[in-house]
Design an enzyme around this catalytic site. Structure first.
Site, PDB file in Angstrom:
ATOM      1  N   CYS A 120     -15.218 -20.660  41.403  1.00 44.80           N
ATOM      2  CA  CYS A 120     -15.965 -19.410  41.518  1.00 44.80           C
ATOM      3  C   CYS A 120     -17.229 -19.537  40.680  1.00 44.80           C
ATOM      4  O   CYS A 120     -17.387 -20.495  39.929  1.00 44.80           O
ATOM      5  CB  CYS A 120     -15.129 -18.222  41.039  1.00 44.80           C
ATOM      6  SG  CYS A 120     -15.820 -16.640  41.581  1.00 44.80           S
ATOM      7  N   CYS A 122     -18.605 -16.625  38.971  1.00 40.66           N
ATOM      8  CA  CYS A 122     -18.822 -15.458  38.092  1.00 40.66           C
ATOM      9  C   CYS A 122     -18.812 -15.793  36.601  1.00 40.66           C
ATOM     10  O   CYS A 122     -19.458 -15.126  35.811  1.00 40.66           O
ATOM     11  CB  CYS A 122     -17.826 -14.347  38.397  1.00 40.66           C
ATOM     12  SG  CYS A 122     -16.103 -14.819  38.170  1.00 40.66           S
ATOM     13  N   CYS A 130     -19.974 -13.243  41.701  1.00 38.88           N
ATOM     14  CA  CYS A 130     -19.342 -14.474  42.179  1.00 38.88           C
ATOM     15  C   CYS A 130     -20.227 -15.279  43.117  1.00 38.88           C
ATOM     16  O   CYS A 130     -19.778 -16.269  43.711  1.00 38.88           O
ATOM     17  CB  CYS A 130     -18.018 -14.137  42.854  1.00 38.88           C
ATOM     18  SG  CYS A 130     -16.907 -13.198  41.785  1.00 38.88           S
ATOM     19  N   LYS A 195      -7.705 -11.221  48.258  1.00 40.96           N
ATOM     20  CA  LYS A 195      -8.010 -10.838  46.886  1.00 40.96           C
ATOM     21  C   LYS A 195      -8.657  -9.466  46.878  1.00 40.96           C
ATOM     22  O   LYS A 195      -9.710  -9.255  47.483  1.00 40.96           O
ATOM     23  CB  LYS A 195      -8.950 -11.879  46.269  1.00 40.96           C
ATOM     24  CG  LYS A 195      -9.352 -11.545  44.844  1.00 40.96           C
ATOM     25  CD  LYS A 195     -10.156 -12.678  44.229  1.00 40.96           C
ATOM     26  CE  LYS A 195     -10.643 -12.296  42.836  1.00 40.96           C
ATOM     27  NZ  LYS A 195     -11.454 -13.361  42.226  1.00 40.96           N
ATOM     28  N   ARG A 205     -11.597 -10.471  32.502  1.00 41.38           N
ATOM     29  CA  ARG A 205     -13.057 -10.500  32.358  1.00 41.38           C
ATOM     30  C   ARG A 205     -13.466 -10.598  30.909  1.00 41.38           C
ATOM     31  O   ARG A 205     -14.540 -11.098  30.594  1.00 41.38           O
ATOM     32  CB  ARG A 205     -13.674  -9.310  33.080  1.00 41.38           C
ATOM     33  CG  ARG A 205     -13.485  -9.490  34.578  1.00 41.38           C
ATOM     34  CD  ARG A 205     -14.034  -8.360  35.414  1.00 41.38           C
ATOM     35  NE  ARG A 205     -13.634  -8.553  36.809  1.00 41.38           N
ATOM     36  CZ  ARG A 205     -13.794  -7.666  37.758  1.00 41.38           C
ATOM     37  NH1 ARG A 205     -14.366  -6.503  37.472  1.00 41.38           N
ATOM     38  NH2 ARG A 205     -13.407  -7.921  38.976  1.00 41.38           N
ATOM     39  N   ARG A 217     -17.365  -5.461  42.294  1.00 37.97           N
ATOM     40  CA  ARG A 217     -17.166  -6.515  43.289  1.00 37.97           C
ATOM     41  C   ARG A 217     -16.673  -5.981  44.640  1.00 37.97           C
ATOM     42  O   ARG A 217     -16.148  -6.734  45.453  1.00 37.97           O
ATOM     43  CB  ARG A 217     -16.146  -7.532  42.762  1.00 37.97           C
ATOM     44  CG  ARG A 217     -16.472  -8.140  41.419  1.00 37.97           C
ATOM     45  CD  ARG A 217     -15.852  -9.528  41.290  1.00 37.97           C
ATOM     46  NE  ARG A 217     -15.686 -10.004  39.930  1.00 37.97           N
ATOM     47  CZ  ARG A 217     -16.678 -10.377  39.118  1.00 37.97           C
ATOM     48  NH1 ARG A 217     -17.933 -10.277  39.511  1.00 37.97           N
ATOM     49  NH2 ARG A 217     -16.414 -10.815  37.906  1.00 37.97           N
ATOM     50  N   GLU A 233      -7.904 -11.853  56.833  1.00 35.23           N
ATOM     51  CA  GLU A 233      -8.413 -12.783  55.806  1.00 35.23           C
ATOM     52  C   GLU A 233      -7.547 -14.045  55.752  1.00 35.23           C
ATOM     53  O   GLU A 233      -8.063 -15.155  55.669  1.00 35.23           O
ATOM     54  CB  GLU A 233      -8.408 -12.106  54.422  1.00 35.23           C
ATOM     55  CG  GLU A 233      -9.553 -11.122  54.191  1.00 35.23           C
ATOM     56  CD  GLU A 233     -10.879 -11.828  53.896  1.00 35.23           C
ATOM     57  OE1 GLU A 233     -10.925 -13.061  53.944  1.00 35.23           O
ATOM     58  OE2 GLU A 233     -11.872 -11.129  53.616  1.00 35.23           O
ATOM     59  N   LYS A 248      -3.531 -11.632  45.651  1.00 33.26           N
ATOM     60  CA  LYS A 248      -3.886 -11.290  44.283  1.00 33.26           C
ATOM     61  C   LYS A 248      -4.479  -9.910  44.209  1.00 33.26           C
ATOM     62  O   LYS A 248      -5.360  -9.614  45.015  1.00 33.26           O
ATOM     63  CB  LYS A 248      -4.905 -12.327  43.791  1.00 33.26           C
ATOM     64  CG  LYS A 248      -5.491 -12.055  42.446  1.00 33.26           C
ATOM     65  CD  LYS A 248      -6.491 -13.109  42.106  1.00 33.26           C
ATOM     66  CE  LYS A 248      -7.142 -12.693  40.811  1.00 33.26           C
ATOM     67  NZ  LYS A 248      -8.476 -13.139  40.680  1.00 33.26           N
ATOM     68  N   SER A 274      -4.115 -10.655  34.942  1.00 34.18           N
ATOM     69  CA  SER A 274      -4.252 -10.307  33.524  1.00 34.18           C
ATOM     70  C   SER A 274      -3.771  -8.896  33.184  1.00 34.18           C
ATOM     71  O   SER A 274      -3.043  -8.710  32.216  1.00 34.18           O
ATOM     72  CB  SER A 274      -5.712 -10.488  33.109  1.00 34.18           C
ATOM     73  OG  SER A 274      -6.574  -9.701  33.912  1.00 34.18           O
ATOM     74  N   TYR A 313       0.358 -15.791  33.253  1.00 34.41           N
ATOM     75  CA  TYR A 313       0.131 -16.083  31.835  1.00 34.41           C
ATOM     76  C   TYR A 313       1.462 -16.211  31.098  1.00 34.41           C
ATOM     77  O   TYR A 313       1.510 -16.641  29.961  1.00 34.41           O
ATOM     78  CB  TYR A 313      -0.765 -14.989  31.225  1.00 34.41           C
ATOM     79  CG  TYR A 313      -2.070 -14.883  31.989  1.00 34.41           C
ATOM     80  CD1 TYR A 313      -3.098 -15.793  31.772  1.00 34.41           C
ATOM     81  CD2 TYR A 313      -2.237 -13.927  33.006  1.00 34.41           C
ATOM     82  CE1 TYR A 313      -4.267 -15.751  32.523  1.00 34.41           C
ATOM     83  CE2 TYR A 313      -3.401 -13.875  33.755  1.00 34.41           C
ATOM     84  CZ  TYR A 313      -4.414 -14.787  33.506  1.00 34.41           C
ATOM     85  OH  TYR A 313      -5.564 -14.752  34.270  1.00 34.41           O
TER      86      TYR A 313
HETATM   87  C1  PBG Z   1     -12.868 -15.252  39.457  1.00 33.07           C
HETATM   88  C2  PBG Z   1     -11.487 -14.778  39.160  1.00 33.07           C
HETATM   89  C3  PBG Z   1     -11.044 -13.551  38.628  1.00 33.07           C
HETATM   90  C4  PBG Z   1      -9.677 -13.674  38.440  1.00 33.07           C
HETATM   91  C5  PBG Z   1      -9.318 -14.942  38.884  1.00 33.07           C
HETATM   92  N1  PBG Z   1     -10.451 -15.600  39.342  1.00 33.07           N
HETATM   93  C6  PBG Z   1     -11.795 -12.358  38.199  1.00 33.07           C
HETATM   94  C7  PBG Z   1     -12.461 -11.476  39.156  1.00 33.07           C
HETATM   95  O1  PBG Z   1     -12.444 -11.683  40.379  1.00 33.07           O
HETATM   96  O2  PBG Z   1     -13.084 -10.548  38.682  1.00 33.07           O
HETATM   97  C8  PBG Z   1      -8.774 -12.628  37.846  1.00 33.07           C
HETATM   98  C9  PBG Z   1      -7.515 -13.137  37.223  1.00 33.07           C
HETATM   99  C10 PBG Z   1      -6.803 -12.183  36.334  1.00 33.07           C
HETATM  100  O3  PBG Z   1      -7.137 -10.991  36.221  1.00 33.07           O
HETATM  101  O4  PBG Z   1      -5.846 -12.623  35.699  1.00 33.07           O
HETATM  102  N2  PBG Z   1     -13.538 -14.585  40.459  1.00 33.07           N
END
Ligand code: PBG
Length: 325
Positions: A120, A122, A130, A195, A205, A217, A233, A248, A274, A313
């Protein structure tokens, strides 16, 4: 005399019987540990909104990968915090970029570990989006070229799998073509196919220093309300040559996981993100929930919904728990 014929409790009486009839099985070999590589040496800085998660210099990425492997976790997914950021995410595809160096270090120190690179922009763009920006818009096709370059440089550094997460249309196809052209046809693509634009990425972030400087986003990540669109998708990514599909976040989208599982035959990954991790951590810290039980129950629910592999995690803690330490 008993009048009940059906007594499901018979199969719950003892741990041995419960184990015998257990349907969804969580195993360390299906877990993937995300790690965040940062510049420097000897750096291990905890992310405040994600207790137990760290920004790690490359030497520490290797060390933590070895510990994870030792605990039975077979794979890591690497994210990078570059030295500097710019409009075109130069750090994402630099030959000596932070993730490229982290990939090499894990390859060298833990040769049998499966190394996945998040693909990615970002974390590498000054604006935190991104893709490439013009007139306040994230451009699709211009971003594909940079994503493809990023994937090739990650694969050249030794990644087994690249995982595009930018939600640009056509990213899987563009990356597949670029990898093949570079003679990297053996490198697999784990597509973040489905996603959603999610509040649950908040702590990430902070960890990856990748919050967008303006806007959000929603113009590229999916709307939380849409399930049929998720099938579309996924289908597009299958056609473009994805080797894995991913949904995700995981917990807030278990219904989507189940539907993707039922419709597609590719291996399916789920990202326990996260915010979903941080919620359990926070409640446990307040003494409101038993952390280990909440962790295992959550990961089991993701497995039950249809995931083959889980990015979490909690990978190391869960693996240790599952192996009885
Ligand atoms: C990159 C990306 C993100 C996450 C994984 N790859 C952040 C986003 O899209 O803002 C999030 C992973 C997480 O929250 O644990 N684009």
């Amino acid at each position: 005399m008993s009048t009940l014929t059906h007594r499901p409790r018979r199969l719950r009486r003892r741990a041995g019987v419960r184990a015998l009839v257990r349907e969804a099985r969580l195993a360390p070999e299906n877990l993937i540990l995300p790690l965040f590589a940062c510049p420097g040496e000897g750096v291990r800085r905890e992310v405040s909104s994600m207790p137990g998660v760290f920004n790690l210099s490359v030497d520490w990425v290797a060390r933590e990968s070895a510990a994870a492997f030792e605990a039975g976790v077979p794979a890591v997914i690497l994210f990078g915090l570059p030295e500097s950021k710019d409009e075109t995410a130069t750090g994402a595809y630099a030959e000596r970029g932070i993730v490229q160096e982290a990939i090499r270090a894990v390859r060298r120190e833990v040769p049998d570990m499966v190394v996945i690179a998040d693909t990615c922009l970002c974390e590498y763009t000054s604006h935190g989006h991104c893709g490439v920006i013009r007139g306040g818009e994230v451009l699709n096709d211009e971003s594909l070229e940079l994503l493809a370059r990023t994937a090739v440089s990650q694969a050249e550094a030794g990644a087994d799998i690249v995982a595009p997460s930018a939600m640009m249309d056509g990213q899987v196809g563009a990356i597949r073509e670029a990898l093949d052209e570079a003679g990297l046809e053996h490198v697999a693509i784990m597509s973040y196919a489905v996603k959603y634009a999610s509040a649950f990425y908040g702590p990430f972030r902070e960890a990856a220093d990748s919050a967008p400087a303006f806007g959000d986003r929603r113009a590229y990540q999916m709307d939380a309300a849409n399930a049929r669109e998720a099938m579309r998708e996924a289908e597009l990514d299958v056609m473009e040559g994805a080797d894995f599909l991913m949904v995700k976040p995981a917990v807030a989208y278990l219904d989507i996981l189940r539907q993707v599982r039922d419709r597609f035959d590719l291996p399916l990954a789920a990202y326990h993100v996260s915010g979903e991790y941080a919620m359990i951590k926070a409640a446990a810290r307040l003494g409101w929930m038993d952390e280990k039980r909440a962790m295992l129950e959550t990961l089991t629910s993701i497995k039950r919904a249809g995931a083959d592999v889980i990015l979490t995690y909690y990978a190391v803690e869960a693996a240790r728990e599952l192996r009885g330490r």
